[in-house]
Structure formats: C-alpha cells, structure tokens
Motif scaffolding. Structure first.
Motif, mmCIF file in Angstrom:
data_model
loop_
_atom_site.group_PDB
_atom_site.id
_atom_site.type_symbol
_atom_site.label_atom_id
_atom_site.label_comp_id
_atom_site.label_asym_id
_atom_site.label_seq_id
_atom_site.Cartn_x
_atom_site.Cartn_y
_atom_site.Cartn_z
ATOM 1 N N THR A 164 0.912 -1.147 -0.068
ATOM 2 C CA THR A 164 0.126 0.142 0.008
ATOM 3 C C THR A 164 0.663 1.315 0.040
ATOM 4 O OG1 THR A 164 -1.534 -1.330 1.274
ATOM 5 C CG2 THR A 164 -1.893 1.092 1.109
ATOM 6 N N GLU A 165 0.845 2.135 -1.070
ATOM 7 C CA GLU A 165 1.376 3.409 -0.969
ATOM 8 C C GLU A 165 0.739 4.539 -0.514
ATOM 9 O OE1 GLU A 165 2.226 4.042 -5.367
ATOM 10 O OE2 GLU A 165 3.129 2.079 -5.623
ATOM 11 N N GLY A 166 1.527 5.352 -0.016
ATOM 12 C CA GLY A 166 1.062 6.551 0.699
ATOM 13 C C GLY A 166 0.785 6.617 2.080
ATOM 14 N N VAL A 167 1.028 5.616 2.815
ATOM 15 C CA VAL A 167 0.689 5.560 4.084
ATOM 16 C C VAL A 167 1.469 6.195 5.152
ATOM 17 C CG1 VAL A 167 0.549 3.775 6.052
ATOM 18 C CG2 VAL A 167 0.114 3.040 3.603
ATOM 19 N N THR A 168 0.959 7.179 6.057
ATOM 20 C CA THR A 168 1.773 8.129 6.777
ATOM 21 C C THR A 168 1.698 7.405 8.113
ATOM 22 O OG1 THR A 168 -0.437 9.150 7.434
ATOM 23 C CG2 THR A 168 0.604 10.118 5.514
ATOM 24 N N GLN A 169 2.870 7.941 8.841
ATOM 25 C CA GLN A 169 3.102 7.515 10.244
ATOM 26 C C GLN A 169 1.810 7.750 11.084
ATOM 27 O OE1 GLN A 169 6.041 5.918 10.989
ATOM 28 N NE2 GLN A 169 4.762 5.310 12.666
ATOM 29 N N GLU A 170 1.279 8.791 10.815
ATOM 30 C CA GLU A 170 -0.015 9.036 11.780
ATOM 31 C C GLU A 170 -1.286 7.866 11.434
ATOM 32 O OE1 GLU A 170 1.646 11.418 9.967
ATOM 33 O OE2 GLU A 170 2.279 12.382 11.280
ATOM 34 N N GLY A 171 -1.357 7.743 9.917
ATOM 35 C CA GLY A 171 -2.139 6.830 9.619
ATOM 36 C C GLY A 171 -1.811 5.422 10.076
ATOM 37 N N LEU A 172 -0.559 4.940 9.933
ATOM 38 C CA LEU A 172 -0.135 3.707 10.514
ATOM 39 C C LEU A 172 -0.441 3.518 12.213
ATOM 40 C CD1 LEU A 172 1.422 0.991 10.134
ATOM 41 C CD2 LEU A 172 3.523 2.054 10.224
ATOM 42 N N ASP A 173 -0.099 4.679 12.865
ATOM 43 C CA ASP A 173 -0.120 4.451 14.161
ATOM 44 C C ASP A 173 -1.922 4.275 14.580
ATOM 45 O OD1 ASP A 173 2.492 4.911 14.787
ATOM 46 O OD2 ASP A 173 2.133 7.146 14.795
ATOM 47 N N ALA A 174 -2.411 5.033 13.983
ATOM 48 C CA ALA A 174 -4.048 5.036 14.299
ATOM 49 C C ALA A 174 -4.386 3.672 14.078
ATOM 50 C CB ALA A 174 -4.819 6.051 13.521
ATOM 51 N N VAL A 175 -4.047 2.986 12.904
ATOM 52 C CA VAL A 175 -4.594 1.727 12.612
ATOM 53 C C VAL A 175 -4.056 0.642 13.592
ATOM 54 C CG1 VAL A 175 -4.484 -0.480 11.053
ATOM 55 C CG2 VAL A 175 -4.996 2.024 10.156
#
Length: 644
Positions: A503-514
């Motif tokens: 998956t492209e374009g995954v931000t650190q914030e989005g990763l932490d949230a998931v």
C-alpha cells in the motif's frame, strides 16, 4: 500478478502451511494404513484431492531427449547466440593452435636426432621452441576468452530460464497447486534449474572444446602418419562404442533420480510444515518409515546413475593407455623399418593424448547431459503446463465500484465430475455486510475463491456493479478486494513492511492510528526496534498477533470490497471484542463478505446466507432466521443456549 494478488495468493499457494492442520492429519492416517499393507511411501498431501508425488502422477519416466532439451535451451539462449558463436570460433582457434604444437615438437626432436651425428643446429632449435611457446600462449588466450564468453552466455540463459519459471508460476491456475506437491515444484525451480545451469556452464564448454580438439588431432595424425593414426583411432573407437552402450542403459536412472528427488522434497516439505501435527499424533514412526522408503528409492536410483555414469572415466582412461601402447608398437615397427623418424612417435604420443582426452571430457559431459536431460524434462514439463487464459485484450484500468455484487446461477466443481456449488444466486448491495455461514464443506470459502477469480466458474456469472468478473483482468478483480484470511501470512521483513505491504502513501500517523485500533500498539512498543524490527515468517508472534497484523494490513489497504474468512478465529475472547470494533470500522461503507463459524460475530450482518451442500437454503437477518426455526436456528442453537 498484481501486487494485491501477491498478498492474497500465499494463503492459497502456500498450502503446506495454511492447510497443514487439516491436510497433514489425513495424510498421516493414510500413511499409517499403508504401513500395514507394505505400501508406504505413497501418501497423500493436503488439498482438495489426492496428492500425487512426482513420478506417480501418470506422467512417463522417459525424458524429452537431449536433443529436444538442447533445442529448447537454445531458444532461451537466443539473445546470447552472438557470444556463443564467437565462443565456438575461439574454441576452434584454440584447438587448432593446440594441435599444431606437437608438429613443432616433432621437428625439434628430429633436429636434435640429426645433430647427434654431427652438430645440433641450436639456432633452428631455438626458433622452433619460440614458435611453440607463442602457439601455446595464443592457445591459452583463445581458450580463456572462449570460457569467459560461454560462462557469461550460459549463466544469463539460466537467469532467463528462472525468470520464465517465475512468470509461469504466476500464470498457473490454483488447481495445479491443489494436485501437485509443493516440494516437487520447488525442486523443479531450484534443484533442476541448478542442474541445467551447471551442465550449460561446464558440459557445453567441454563438448565444444573437446570436439574441436578431437577433429584437429585427427587431422594432424593423418597428415603426420596415416597408419599410426588408424591404429590409435581404432583403439579409441572401441572405448567410444563402450561409452555409448553405458549411456544408453544409464539414462533412465538419471531421469528416475530427478523424479525421486522431487518426491522426497515434497514429502519433507509436507511433513515438516505439519511437524506439530506429526508430534501430537505420535506419527513419527510412520513419517520416518515413509522418509526411509523415499530416501532408499532415491539412493537406489542415484547409486545406479552415478555408478554407470562413473564408468565413463575409467573406460576412457583405459582407452587412452591402450592408444599409447598401440602407437608405440606400430611406431617402433615403422622406425625400425626406416619408414618414419623417431620424432613422429614423440608427436604421436601427444596427439593420442589430445585425441583421447577430449573423448574423456565428452564422456564426462555426456554424464552431465544425462542429468540435464532428466532435469530439463521436469523443468519443461512445468513450463508446458497449461496457464490461465491471456487477458491482455481486457481493459487494463481498475474500475471504480460501488460494491453491488450479483451471483447468477453459479455452478462450480474442483473436479469436473463433482459439482460443489450447484445453483448459487444472490444479490449483495453496496455497503452491505454479508455473512456466509454453514457447516464444513458447504461451499463458503469456495464462493469467496470464485468471487476473486481464484478459480473459474463452470457456468453462470458473477458481476460487480453489473460488470461480469470474467470480463475483467484477474489482477483488477484482486485490486478491488481486501482480505483477512483464517490462515495468516507474514514474510521476512520489518514490522512496518508487513503492515504496509504494497500500500502506497501510508503516513506514520495513519499507521499509528490503525495499529492502535487493532490493539497492536503495546506489542510494537515492546519490539526491540519498534516498527523497524525484522520479523520472520515463523517468528515469535502468536497466531492471534499475526491475525491482528493481517487485519491492520487490510485496514491500511482501504479497498472497496472486503473478505473476512474466519478473521477472528485465532484471537481470544477479550481481544476479539476489541478487534470486532475495528472490523466494524473497517467494514463501514464497504461491501463485506464474512465467513464465520462463530455465529456470535455476525449477529449484526445486514444479510446472512446460510449454505448447505453448495446451495443457499436460507437468507435473512439474524433475528429473522432464528424466528424461522430452520437450519440457521439449528446451527446457532448448537453453539449457544436458546435462552440467549
């Protein structure tokens, strides 16, 4: 294969892991039965049908033949033909220079012999020595360049062959992997290709140089003294005929050895991937017995192949020594009669060595070619397997979908003579959460496989937003789905790479949230390097933690359609409650297909398909189906008290 397809397929392709618990147990039962009647070694593996070990699938044990193998290898080597042709020319030049050398040695000997009666012409001797040295140096350079070019060409050909096999496997239908031992397939891609590579690298060069030297030595022997040439070549011909006889009777054992090796690899891969099942059921004895049988079969064929192949070298050594004796006897008679000078005998001793050594090299190469024939037969059998139909004429773009899925009179069977899905029709509307329930073998997972085009339906049609999936490219169908399987999959890489995957374009914030949403935050904090910790496929993660990773992976992928196949089966009840909330968030706004045996996890489904024997027998919401008191009610009440 699309990037997403790469992710989804390991759960299908790597059945040695994903089906170990189900398949290995039945395999061990079969083996225990076979031990009683003395037929051990013919066990079955996981999958929908019997596992057929290599060499026992109805295919013949006869190879394609060395000519056919070389012809097909040359097709793979087409981009490097210019290097191969130049290598052949250099081999001829090197051989020509090599066989000219003894002629000057003969002249040096004759000069010295003539000078014994008067004075040796040292100037002429020195000139002949210098010419001989120059010839040897030029021969060495030509041989070096020939070997360099041939190694480069053969290794790149092997690289092309591996690439073709990799592409071939990507295009193979899953039905092939259902009926073929994974260990045998791996053996073809690794062991057999390596055997071909070694043959191309060594045997081909030996044959080219050997034939050129053989022809050159023959020509020079006849030019020098035809009677001695005939005598020496007659002795060599006897050995060559004997070598051909040995080759004829040893070829079948080289073919059998490769097949037995593939069968043994398949048995090892199957047994050790289900090692825990073997231990639990105390099946070590039967597993050892089968390993012993397969190992013994491999030993017997390998012994015969190596013994007969190993006879080549002593036979050719005998031929070489016989050639020396014949040349010396005939030469001595001709010298006594005054027909030839003694220098001819000196040169012929070298010529005979030049003539017999290539025969030895060719005989050894023939052994390599026998291995290559056996390996090539198996490699090209795989390459010749039927692939999935080409779809290059279909639209290349991934369509934007709302999520309306239609099943229209779908029929399917893994075996053409045994239908599993009889007449499946259903409508799933955008954003609905659809639960598919039913007893084992009802066809739940099969429907998901058909939806994603892992298999082609026999009749009927599956449509997404009115577009038949059969009119879309497989990779485009795969790109529409996120999937969380009961059988988790992780690869060697960092935790971040396993979560994000392709998956492209995954931000650190989005990763932490998931990660926090699925309950992995604390676990990742405990890892030595956090997200950058390198994980192994069979590392320290529990089954539940692996499943949390796959759920997070699906959430990050953010695909419009979702498939959950027993997604919480490996999670404890407390964690399940947390994950269920995450799954509710994940499925919101997406058309979701949930396969579950825990009926408590699908109470809130918009619609439930109740399957039995490949057909939908009931549809409706949880409360509606319970009120009917039908098959769903029986399933539910078998898990929970009716008072609930």
């Amino acid at each position: 294969m699309s990037q997403k397809n790469v992710e989804e397929r390991p759960g299908q392709l790597d059945s040695a892991v994903s089906q170990a618990a189900a398949g290995t147990e039945s395999a061990l039962e079969i083996r225990d039965t076979e031990l009683d009647d003395g037929s051990a070694g013919q066990g079955h593996g996981p999958g929908d049908g019997p596992h057929v070990p290599a060499g026992q699938d109805g295919s013949t044990n006869r190879g394609l033949g060395i000519a056919a193998i070389l012809k097909r290898l040359l097709l793979f080597a087409r981009p490097f033909w210019n290097k191969m042709i130049l290598a052949v020319l250099l081999a001829i030049v090197g051989a020509a220079l090599t066989v000219i050398g003894p002629h000057f040695l003969e002249r040096i000997t004759n000069e010295i012999e003539a000078g014994l009666a008067s004075t040796i012409d040292l100037v002429e001797v020195r000139r002949l020595i210098i010419i001989s040295v120059i010839i040897l140096v030029l021969s060495f350079i030509a041989s070096y360049m020939q070997a360099r070019l041939m190694v480069d060409a053969t290794q790149k050909t092997s690289q092309n062959l591996r690439s073709s096999l990799n592409k071939k496997i990507d295009g193979m239908p899953l039905a092939y992997f259902d009926k073929t031992s994974h260990g045998d397939t791996l053996s073809r891609v690794s062991n057999d290709v390596d055997t071909l590579s070694q043959t191309l690298n060594s045997a081909v060069s030996s044959v080219i140089t050997g034939v050129a030297t053989l022809l050159g030595a023959s020509l020079m022997m006849f030019i020098t003294e035809w009677r001695m040439a005939l005598a020496g070549m007659f002795a060599a011909a006897l050995g060559f005929i004997l070598s051909l006889f040995i080759m004829k009777h040893s070829q079948k054992y080289f073919v059998l050895r490769q097949r037995e090796l593939g069968a043994l690899n398949g048995m090892i891969e199957e047994t050790y991937s289900g090692h825990s099942v073997v231990r639990v059921y105390n099946a070590e004895r039967s597993a050892r017995h089968e390993f012993h049988n397969r190992n013994e079969a491999l030993y017997n064929t390998s012994w015969k192949a190596d013994f007969l192949g190993g006879l080549m070298n002593p036979v050719m050594m005998f031929v070489g020594n016989l050639g020396y004796v014949v040349v010396c006897v005939v030469g001595a008679i001709l010298v006594i009669n005054g027909t030839i000078p003694i220098g001819v005998i000196v040169s012929f001793m070298i010529y005979i060595r030049m003539f017999t050594n290539p025969l030895t090299s060719i005989a050894q190469a023939a052994t390599g070619f026998q291995n290559a024939t056996a390996a090539g037969t198996r490699v090209f059998e795989l390459i010749d397997e039927e692939e999935m139909p080409d779809e290059s004429d279909k639209p290349a773009d991934v369509p934007a979908v709302r999520g309306h899925v239609s099943f229209d009179h779908v029929k399917f069977g893994y075996d053409p003579d045994k239908t599993i899905i009889h007449d499946f029709s259903a409508e799933v509307y955008p954003g609905q959460k659809v639960a598919i329930v039913g007893p084992t073998g009802a066809g739940k997972t099969t429907m998901v496989n058909l939806l994603m085009r892992f298999y082609e339906i026999d009749s009927g049609e599956i449509r997404i937003d009115g577009v038949p999936t059969s009119s879309m490219r497989r990779e485009n169908v795969d790109a529409l789905f996120g999937m969380v399987l009961q059988d988790t999959w992780m690869f060697k890489g960092t935790m971040r790479e396993n979560l994000v995957y392709r998956t492209e374009g995954v931000t650190q914030e989005g990763l932490d949230a998931v990660v926090e949403e699925v309950g992995l935050k604390e676990f990742i904090k405990q890892l030595p390097d956090g997200y950058e910790t390198v994980m192994e496929e069979d590392g320290a993660l529990s089954a539940g933690q692996k499943q949390l990773v796959t759920i997070a992976r699906a959430m990050l992928a953010d695909d419009p359609l979702l498939i959950l196949d027993e997604a919480t089966s490996s999670i404890d009840t407390r964690t399940e409650q947390l994950v269920q909330k995450s799954l509710d968030t994940l499925t919101a706004g997406r058309t979701s297909f949930v396969i579950a045996h825990r009926l408590s996890t699908i109470r809130d489904a918009d619609i439930i398909f109740v399957m039995r024997d490949g057909d939908i027998v009931e549809t409706g919401k949880h409360t509606e189906l319970l009120a009917k008191g039908g098959f769903y009610s029986d399933l539910y009440n078998s898990q929970f008290d009716p008072a609930e």
